[in-house]
Design a protein around this motif. Structure first.
Motif: not given
Length: 189
Positions: A27-45, A182-188
């Motif tokens: 779970i911590l790995l997934l959170i870290a990956l999502q944070c990295a994707l949020i920070l690095l996404s976009g073409t403005a940079g 969202e995944w946890l909500k769909s499961m539980f």
């Protein structure tokens, strides 16, 4: 006859912890990956790294000085918008015209326009991150230049472009969702 007694297993809590630990790490790995994707996404940079920049420095942080700064930025933007920039020599040729346009709205405060390399701090723009770097830029200083800076990336109407600002007001922001939640909500749920 044997007496009744409770049987205690050694390490039962430890075994439970060891069984749950890989799930927590996942779970911590997934959170870290999502944070990295949020920070690095976009073409403005990528786009802004290549853009020519303008830095307008106000005389002070008072409301009047900030209004003058906005007027100066608008005047410089008009001059740069009309010109065809082909290289450093064409930019240097525009400096007197930019200085004249800035002095018209500066309210009598002296204006200095310099072209060269300037340091820009890291900045988040439209979902992308522009790292700190030195970039070719025009620095316009109004008066003593002791106010807050206004950093702009050019070739999209300097800063706050009218068309883009109007479009941003019209569009509704999509709510931010995290796929783990969202995944946890769909499961539980």
């Amino acid at each position: 006859m044997l007496t009744d007694y409770n049987i205690m297993r050694k390490g039962s809590r430890r075994e439970v912890l060891l069984a749950v630990l890989p799930f927590i790490q996942f779970i911590l790995l997934l959170i870290a990956l999502q944070c990295a994707l949020i920070l690095l996404s976009g073409t403005a940079g990528d786009e802004a790294r290549e853009a020519f920049r303008v830095r307008v420095i106000a005389d002070s942080n008072t409301a009047d000085a900030q209004q003058v700064k906005a007027g100066v930025a608008e005047g410089v933007s008009r001059v740069l918008g009309k010109a065809e920039l082909t290289g450093p020599s064409s930019i240097e040729a525009l400096i007197p015209e930019m200085a004249h346009a800035a002095e018209e709205v500066s309210g009598g405060a002296p204006v200095r326009v310099m072209y060269g390399t300037a340091f820009f701090p890291p900045k988040v723009v439209a979902g992308g991150m522009i790292p700190q770097a030195r970039a070719d830029s025009i620095v316009v200083t109004v008066g003593s230049g002791r106010g807050d800076n206004w950093w702009c990336a050019l070739f999209s109407d300097v800063c706050e472009p009218g068309d883009v600002a109007a479009e941003e007001e019209e569009t509704e922001e999509e709510p931010v969702t995290f796929f783990i939640v969202e995944w946890l909500k769909s499961m539980f749920g």
